[in-house]
Design a protein around this motif. Structure first.
Motif, PDB file in Angstrom:
ATOM      1  N   ARG A   1       0.838  -1.201   0.000  1.00 24.74           N
ATOM      2  CA  ARG A   1       0.000   0.000   0.000  1.00 24.74           C
ATOM      3  C   ARG A   1       0.869   1.246   0.000  1.00 24.74           C
ATOM      4  N   LYS A   2       0.329   2.326  -0.576  1.00 27.22           N
ATOM      5  CA  LYS A   2       1.075   3.578  -0.678  1.00 27.22           C
ATOM      6  C   LYS A   2       0.433   4.631   0.207  1.00 27.22           C
ATOM      7  N   TRP A   3       1.264   5.447   0.814  1.00 28.23           N
ATOM      8  CA  TRP A   3       0.790   6.443   1.772  1.00 28.23           C
ATOM      9  C   TRP A   3       1.509   7.758   1.553  1.00 28.23           C
ATOM     10  N   ARG A   4       0.871   8.824   2.015  1.00 24.12           N
ATOM     11  CA  ARG A   4       1.532  10.116   1.978  1.00 24.12           C
ATOM     12  C   ARG A   4       2.475  10.171   3.183  1.00 24.12           C
ATOM     13  N   ALA A   5       3.778  10.207   2.913  1.00 28.31           N
ATOM     14  CA  ALA A   5       4.792  10.025   3.958  1.00 28.31           C
ATOM     15  C   ALA A   5       4.706  11.098   5.041  1.00 28.31           C
TER      16      ALA A   5
ATOM     17  N   PHE B   1       8.909  11.419  -4.607  1.00 26.73           N
ATOM     18  CA  PHE B   1       7.908  12.424  -4.963  1.00 26.73           C
ATOM     19  C   PHE B   1       6.923  11.860  -5.976  1.00 26.73           C
ATOM     20  N   PHE B   2       5.662  12.128  -5.743  1.00 30.30           N
ATOM     21  CA  PHE B   2       4.594  11.705  -6.652  1.00 30.30           C
ATOM     22  C   PHE B   2       3.888  12.959  -7.154  1.00 30.30           C
TER      23      PHE B   2
ATOM     24  N   GLU C   1      -4.577  13.167  -4.964  1.00 27.44           N
ATOM     25  CA  GLU C   1      -4.024  12.938  -3.632  1.00 27.44           C
ATOM     26  C   GLU C   1      -3.613  11.472  -3.484  1.00 27.44           C
ATOM     27  N   ILE C   2      -2.567  11.249  -2.718  1.00 31.77           N
ATOM     28  CA  ILE C   2      -2.010   9.902  -2.592  1.00 31.77           C
ATOM     29  C   ILE C   2      -2.937   8.975  -1.812  1.00 31.77           C
ATOM     30  N   SER C   3      -3.355   9.384  -0.642  1.00 28.94           N
ATOM     31  CA  SER C   3      -4.255   8.511   0.136  1.00 28.94           C
ATOM     32  C   SER C   3      -5.161   9.357   1.023  1.00 28.94           C
TER      33      SER C   3
ATOM     34  N   THR D   1      -5.615   7.861 -14.234  1.00 26.13           N
ATOM     35  CA  THR D   1      -5.545   6.889 -13.141  1.00 26.13           C
ATOM     36  C   THR D   1      -5.796   7.621 -11.833  1.00 26.13           C
ATOM     37  N   ILE D   2      -6.422   6.922 -10.893  1.00 26.68           N
ATOM     38  CA  ILE D   2      -6.797   7.536  -9.616  1.00 26.68           C
ATOM     39  C   ILE D   2      -5.815   7.078  -8.545  1.00 26.68           C
ATOM     40  N   GLY D   3      -5.182   8.032  -7.881  1.00 21.96           N
ATOM     41  CA  GLY D   3      -4.228   7.703  -6.822  1.00 21.96           C
ATOM     42  C   GLY D   3      -2.907   7.195  -7.396  1.00 21.96           C
ATOM     43  N   PRO D   4      -2.035   6.700  -6.527  1.00 21.80           N
ATOM     44  CA  PRO D   4      -0.692   6.339  -6.974  1.00 21.80           C
ATOM     45  C   PRO D   4      -0.599   4.943  -7.592  1.00 21.80           C
TER      46      PRO D   4
END
Lengths: 582, 582
Positions: free
Chosen positions: A96-100, A143-144, A199-201, B151-154
Motif C-alpha cells: 500500500r502507498k501512503w503520503r509520507a 515524490f509523486f 491525492e495519494i491517500s 488513473t486515480i491515486g498512486p
C-alpha cells in the motif's frame, strides 16, 4: 458531546437527509470523492452564489469560466509538472502507498512541510512510522506528481492534465482580460470551478478531496504602485493574525490587530491582500462562523508554494479535523505571468506611461542564440526569453563576480556564462515602462466552506437536531404543512404551496406524519420557516408561521404571506418583528 | 447578412466584449475548448440557474452534484467503455486523424450515423473522401473510444475516466435517492455539471466541445404504471415533431400536433418524455428562441444510443452550424439500473406491493456457478446476476428451440446452454413484486443553449448591434452613466451606482466616451436599462432611464429607482408602462 461524536452526527445527518456522502458507494466507495445530495447541492450552490455576489458583483471583479482539462505546456509554464508533488511511501509488506509526511504528522502531532525526502525518511525512521494498514516497514519516500494526467484527442503524445487550481485559466488569459479591463491596473478576475488533485491517500472525508471546487481571485496590480484605493474602508477592521515574525518567536496564539497595524508592522506585506483578508473574514462570518473562531496564520518560507512571496491561511477549528484552512491569501508576485511569457512568447507586460518621456542609459542583455542552442538545445528559446525578463544589472554583477549567472525560472536553473550573452549599454528615450503586474490571490475551498457551514450550524435542542443555517443559505426556505390530511386541509395547503412557488421561494410540501415530526424533519435540515394550514385557515384565511430557531409561532393572512416571507428572507427582518407587519 | 457573416459577427463580438473565445490562445489554442469571459460566464450561469429554477424548484425534482472523475467499473457497467466510440481515420500522407463519418457527411451532405466500419469505408471510397488538410488518402476507419482516461491515486492499475454525461452519477446513486424520495415512484433527479468527451477532431467552435456542461434529468417511473400525473396540464400544448414513422415515409418537414395527438398516434411513447418535451420547448422559448424555430426529431434505431428505446432531439436552426441539437429526450428504459445491479451486486429494484398477496407459479432460473465459471471465468458472477434479471420464460423458450440463449448485457453476448442453468417451476406467495424503474431523460447542452441564446438575441439597428437578450438573462442589468465628467455628475452617478449595488442589481458604471458611445457599448452586450445622471438630476433628483430595445427614455426620481427596476426585472413590467409607476 465529544468532537468526534459531533462530526459523526453531522456525517450521519448528511447521509440520511441528503447533504453529502462518499461517491460510488455501490462499488465500495472511492476515497477523496463526495457526492452532494439534494440538500447539499442546493446549499453548495448558495454558498458559491453568495461568494460571487460578495466578490464579483459587489467588488466589480470579472468572473470567467475556463476548462478543467489543460494542455501540458500550461502546467509546464506554471511549474506544476515539476512542483505539484507530495512524498509517497510504499509499504514493503502489503504494497500500500501512503503520503509520507501525513503519516509522520499523525505519529508525532507535528507539522513537517518542506522537508527534503532524505530528512523526511530520517524522521520516519526515528519515529518508527509504519504502515497504518498492516504495520509493515515503509520504503524511503519518493515524490509523486498529483496532477491527473490524460491525453487530448486521438494523439497519445498530446498530454493534458486536469487543473489543480483555476488560477492558470486566468493567468493564461491575462492579455485578453487586461483588454477587457480597458487596459488599466488594478483589476481582479475571479473563477469558481471544479479542480482535481490526485491525492495519494485521502482519508479525511470532505476535507481532503481529489475533486473539489475552488473559488479564487487573481487581483492584478502595479508593484510600483501597490496602494489599495479601498484600504481606508477596512483600516480599522480587526484581524486575528499569527504572522511569521511571531511564529518564529514561538508565539502560538493569534494576536488581534487592526488592518492598519498589520500593515504598519509588516505582518501583511500587500494592501490588496489585507483588503481581501477582511472580505474573507466577513464572508466566512456570513456562513455562520463567528470572527472569533477564525484566524489567519502565515505560512513559513519552507511551507509556501513555489510562486508565493507571502501567504496567509484563513483557519477555523473543526470538531474532528482540527484547524482547517478555508482560504489562502497568497501574494503570488509576478511569477505566473512571467513564466507564461517565457513559455508562450507572448508579451504579457503592461505599459505604464511616464508623465513625460525620459532619456535613460540602459544596460541591455542580448542573448546569443547560437551559444544558447549549443548548451540548452530545445530550451534555448525559453532561456532567451527568461534572460530578457531578468534585471540586466543582476546578470552583469554575477558574471563579473562569479563568471556565471544562475538563471532560475520554471523549476530549473540554467548556468549562464559570458558566451551566452552580449552586454551593452545604450542611451534610449523612454515614454514609459513595461511592467509585469503582481498578483494578490485569495483562494477559497468551497467544499470545506460547505462542511464548516454545516458544522457551525449544527445544534441540538431538547435532544433534537436544529440546523441553524443562515436563512439565505437554507436549501429549503419554506415548508408547507396541512395540520391533518382531511377536511380539505391538504387542498388548501397545496394552493399555498403553489402560490409560494410562483413567488420564487424554494418550498417543500409535506403531509406525512404528525405535525411535530414534520417540524423536526425541517429543523434538522435548517428550513427557517414552516407554514401550517389548520382549521382556522378555512375560516379566516390565516396560517401559522413557525420559526426554526425559537419555535415561536405567529399567524399571518395568506394574502400577506409572500410579502411577509420577502421581508424575512430578502430584508432580513427578525422573525419576532414579522408579526407587526402582518 | 449571410448566415456565415452573422456567425462571424457574433464570434467577433463574443471575443471583443468577453462572452467567449477559444481556450489557450497564447499557446496557439486547443480545439474543442472554450473560455467564457466576464459577460459569458454571467450569462451561462443565469441560463443554468434558470434551468434549475424551471426544472428543479418548480417541478420539485432533486438536484445532485457528483464528481467528474469516475472509477472504470461505472463506465464498464454503463457500457461506455465499449460503446462510447466514434470512427477515426488517419491520413496516409500527413498522419492527421479525422472523424470518418463527419468527413463523409461534409462531402455528401447526408447523415451517416450507425454504419459499420466496413460500410463507412466503402462509402468513403465511393465518394472519394480525402484528408481536408493535405488531400491525402485516408486509412480504413477504426473505432476510437472518446472517454478521457486517467488513473486515480498512486496505483497505475486504478483506471478512471472523465464522465461524458452526468447521468451515471444519478444511476449509481439510485438506492440512496430512492430513499430520499421516501421510497416512492415516480421521482426525478437533476444534475448540471461539467462533462468531457475526447472528440477526435472538433471543428465547430462552441457547438462541438471536448469539455462541456450538461444539464440532465433522470426521471424514474414504474414501467407498469407509466402515467404522468401532470399530462393534463400540457395535453393541448403543440409540439413540432418529426417522428420515426413519418421520417421512414420520407417526410422532411415537422408536423405540428398536440401532445394528446402525439401520444395517441404513438409518435411519443412515454407520457413523461412528452411532458418534459413541452417543458423543454418552453424553456428554450424563455431564452428568446421562438417555438416556431424549434422542432423535435426522432432518432432512427441505428442512430440511437445503446441504452435508448426512443429518443427525440430538440433542434433549432443556427446560422452557420445548421440544425443543431439543444436537448435530447431519451426513454432510457431500465438499461442503466440493470447494468449497475449486474456490476455492483446491489439490488436496485423497487418493491411494488400488491393489494393482497397472490399465489403464483413461477419459473426459476438457477445459475450453475461451476459451469458458468468454467466458461466465463471472471465474468461468471456478472453473467449469473444478468441471468437472474432476465425473464425466465425467454431463456427457456430459446433453450428449447435453439439449444442456447444469447444473454446480452454490457456490450457483450454470452451463449448460455442447458449446462449453465437449472430451470424449475415453483409455487410461491408474493406480496408484491420487484421492478426496475424506467427512465425518461431530458438532457440539455448548456454551451449550445448559450450560443443559441446569443444568436437569437443578435440584431442590428441603424448599423449597430443590439443584443436583445431576455431581460432576466442580461449579464449586466443596469448601466449608470454621468452625462459628463464634471459639475459633480460623476460623484452623483457613483452614489446611484452604489445604491443599486446595495439593492442587489448587477450594475456597471462608465464615464468614458460620449454618452451615445456608452449607450452603444451597453446595447451590444444586452444591458436592458441605462440610467443617466445629468444636470437636471442635481436640481430635481430625477434620472433618465433608457430602454435598450426601443431607445425610449423616461425620467424617474432617484428614490424610486430601485422599486422601478424591481418592477421591470422581477415583475416583467413593460418599459413603456414604467413611467406610469413613477
Amino acid at each position: 458531546m465529544s468532537s468526534t461524536d459531533k462530526c459523526q452526527k453531522i456525517m450521519e445527518l448528511a447521509r440520511r437527509r441528503g447533504f453529502f456522502w462518499q461517491s460510488y458507494e455501490i462499488y465500495g466507495g472511492e476515497s477523496g470523492f463526495i457526492d452532494y445530495g439534494p440538500l447539499g447541492a442546493l446549499l453548495k450552490r448558495k454558498i458559491e452564489q453568495k461568494w460571487i455576489d460578495e466578490f464579483v458583483r459587489k467588488e466589480g471583479l470579472m468572473l470567467i469560466d475556463t476548462p478543467i482539462i489543460t494542455p501540458s505546456i500550461v502546467f509546464e509554464a506554471s511549474g506544476h509538472t515539476t512542483y505539484f508533488t507530495d512524498p509517497v511511501t510504499t509499504c514493503k509488506k502489503c504494497g500500500r502507498k501512503w503520503r509520507a509526511d501525513h503519516l509522520l504528522e499523525e505519529k508525532t502531532g507535528e507539522s513537517f512541510e518542506g522537508l527534503t525526502l532524505e530528512e523526511l525518511y530520517k524522521k520516519m525512521l526515528e519515529n518508527n512510522v509504519r504502515c497504518p494498514e498492516c504495520g509493515g516497514e515503509l520504503e524511503s519516500p519518493k515524490f509523486f506528481n498529483e496532477l491527473f494526467k490524460t491525453t487530448i484527442g486521438p494523439y497519445s503524445e498530446n498530454v493534458g492534465y486536469g487543473r489543480p487550481e483555476t488560477a492558470q485559466g486566468i493567468f493564461s488569459n491575462f492579455k485578453r482580460l487586461y483588454e477587457l479591463a480597458r487596459g488599466k491596473l488594478p483589476f481582479g478576475v475571479a473563477q469558481a470551478g471544479r479542480c482535481v488533485r490526485n491525492e495519494i491517500s485521502p482519508r479525511q472525508g470532505p476535507i481532503r478531496l481529489r475533486e473539489l471546487t475552488i473559488m479564487e481571485i487573481e487581483f492584478f496590480f502595479d508593484p510600483e504602485n501597490p496602494k489599495c484605493e479601498k484600504i481606508f474602508e477596512v483600516k480599522n477592521e480587526k484581524l486575528r493574525l499569527l504572522p511569521e515574525k511571531l511564529l518564529l518567536d514561538g508565539v502560538t496564539e493569534p494576536i488581534e490587530v487592526t488592518v492598519e497595524e498589520a500593515l504598519k508592522n509588516g505582518y501583511i506585506k500587500s494592501e490588496w491582500n489585507a483588503y481581501f483578508m477582511v472580505k474573507a473574514k466577513k464572508f466566512v462570518e456570513m456562513l455562520g462562523i463567528p470572527s472569533e473562531k477564525q484566524f489567519f496564520k502565515e505560512k513559513l518560507p519552507n511551507e509556501r508554494a513555489h510562486y508565493s512571496t507571502q501567504t496567509y491561511d484563513q483557519l477555523v477549528e473543526l470538531s474532528r479535523w482540527g484547524t482547517v484552512e478555508l482560504s489562502g491569501h497568497a501574494w503570488r508576485s509576478n511569477y505566473d505571468l512571467k513564466m507564461h511569457m517565457v513559455y508562450s512568447g507572448e508579451d504579457l507586460r503592461v505599459f505604464v506611461p511616464y508623465n513625460k518621456p525620459q532619456k535613460v542609459r540602459r544596460l541591455l542583455v542580448e542573448p546569443n542564440k547560437k551559444a544558447l542552442t549549443k548548451d540548452f538545445g530545445e530550451e534555448a528559446l525559453r532561456v532567451s526569453r527568461l534572460l530578457t525578463l531578468t534585471q540586466p544589472e543582476f546578470i552583469r554583477k554575477s558574471l563579473d563576480e562569479n563568471g556565471f549567472y544562475e538563471l532560475k525560472g520554471d523549476g530549473k536553473t540554467y548556468r549562464i556564462t559570458f558566451e551566452h550573452v552580449n552586454l551593452k549599454e545604450v542611451e534610449v528615450e523612454e515614454k514609459g515602462k513595461r511592467i509585469i503586474p503582481n498578483v494578490a490571490e485569495p483562494s477559497f475551498g468551497l467544499d470545506r466552506l460547505f462542511y464548516a457551514t454545516l458544522e457551525y450550524a449544527y445544534s441540538e435542542k431538547d435532544g433534537r437536531v436544529v440546523l441553524k443555517l443562515p436563512r439565505e443559505l437554507a436549501p429549503i426556505e419554506v415548508a408547507v404543512f396541512p395540520l391533518m390530511t382531511k377536511d380539505g386541509l391538504p387542498e388548501k395547503a397545496k394552493k399555498v404551496y403553489c402560490m409560494l412557488l410562483d413567488h420564487g421561494f424554494m418550498v417543500e410540501y409535506d403531509e406525512s406524519g404528525s405535525i411535530g415530526r414534520r417540524y423536526a424533519r425541517m429543523d434538522e435540515v435548517g428550513t427557517p420557516i414552516a407554514v401550517t394550514i389548520d382549521h382556522q385557515t378555512l375560516q379566516d384565511n390565516t396560517v401559522t408561521l413557525r420559526d426554526r430557531d425559537t419555535w415561536e409561532q405567529i399567524r399571518v393572512k395568506v394574502e400577506k404571506l409572500p410579502l411577509t416571507l420577502e421581508k424575512y428572507f430578502r430584508e432580513k427582518v427578525d422573525f419576532k418583528d414579522l408579526a407587526k407587519l402582518c
